[in-house]
Design a protein around this motif. Structure first.
Motif, mmCIF file in Angstrom:
data_model
loop_
_atom_site.group_PDB
_atom_site.id
_atom_site.type_symbol
_atom_site.label_atom_id
_atom_site.label_comp_id
_atom_site.label_asym_id
_atom_site.label_seq_id
_atom_site.Cartn_x
_atom_site.Cartn_y
_atom_site.Cartn_z
ATOM 1 N N VAL A 159 0.367 5.890 -5.115
ATOM 2 C CA VAL A 159 0.499 4.517 -5.615
ATOM 3 C C VAL A 159 0.835 4.812 -7.089
ATOM 4 C CG1 VAL A 159 -2.024 4.616 -6.300
ATOM 5 C CG2 VAL A 159 -0.887 2.495 -6.098
ATOM 6 N N TYR A 162 0.857 -1.245 -0.031
ATOM 7 C CA TYR A 162 0.013 -0.022 0.023
ATOM 8 C C TYR A 162 0.932 1.313 0.036
ATOM 9 C CZ TYR A 162 -3.796 -3.285 1.129
ATOM 10 O OH TYR A 162 -4.589 -4.093 0.935
ATOM 11 N N SER A 163 0.432 2.193 -0.790
ATOM 12 C CA SER A 163 1.234 3.404 -1.041
ATOM 13 C C SER A 163 0.381 4.762 -1.172
ATOM 14 C CB SER A 163 2.185 3.367 -2.317
ATOM 15 O OG SER A 163 2.866 4.644 -2.434
ATOM 16 N N SER A 164 0.655 5.715 -0.536
ATOM 17 C CA SER A 164 -0.162 6.770 -0.445
ATOM 18 C C SER A 164 -0.091 7.596 -1.724
ATOM 19 C CB SER A 164 0.016 7.929 0.549
ATOM 20 O OG SER A 164 1.600 8.154 0.336
#
Length: 129
Positions: free
Chosen positions: A25, A21-23
């Motif tokens: 993405v 998960y990445s803020s």
């Protein structure tokens, strides 16, 4: 991975699928596509699934002995294995990838933490002899 004993599985598990998960993405996907050049499938909704090199899994009591930020608790660690960590880190830094510090020799191998878009942390690891 050549150092591992090969055991034929007795179940129908055929692979490992991970979600990171990445803020940020879109930037994360671009790094996997453009920097690491992993083969991938892109979907109309923007999602991408990347093929990764062979994988291993090591159940471990933790916490990590090196610079992975645990948050409130460590639940997993994902890393890439390489043959020459110094050359790999230099190549990735030249392509804009950030690292914390320099590779450390932990006795069992050399390791460094890579910080990808959105603060996603991954380990780069060179196994010891």
């Amino acid at each position: 991975l050549d150092h591992l004993e090969k055991v034929e599985p007795t179940m129908a598990i055929t692979g490992l699928h991970t979600l990171l998960y990445s803020s940020e993405v879109d930037a994360f996907r671009a790094v996997m596509r453009d920097v690491f050049e992993f083969p991938h499938v892109a979907f109309d909704n923007g999602f991408m699934i990347f093929d990764c090199p062979p994988a291993t899994m090591e159940p471990h009591p933790g916490p990590p002995e090196f610079d992975v930020h645990p948050g409130d608790r460590v639940t997993h660690e994902v890393g890439f294995v390489c043959d020459d960590i110094d050359a790999t880190v230099a190549e990735l830094r030249a392509k804009g990838i950030k690292f914390r510090g320099e590779p450390k020799d932990e006795g069992w191998g050399k390791v460094i933490v890579m910080v990808l878009p959105g603060g996603v942390e991954m380990v780069v690891y060179q196994p010891g002899d």
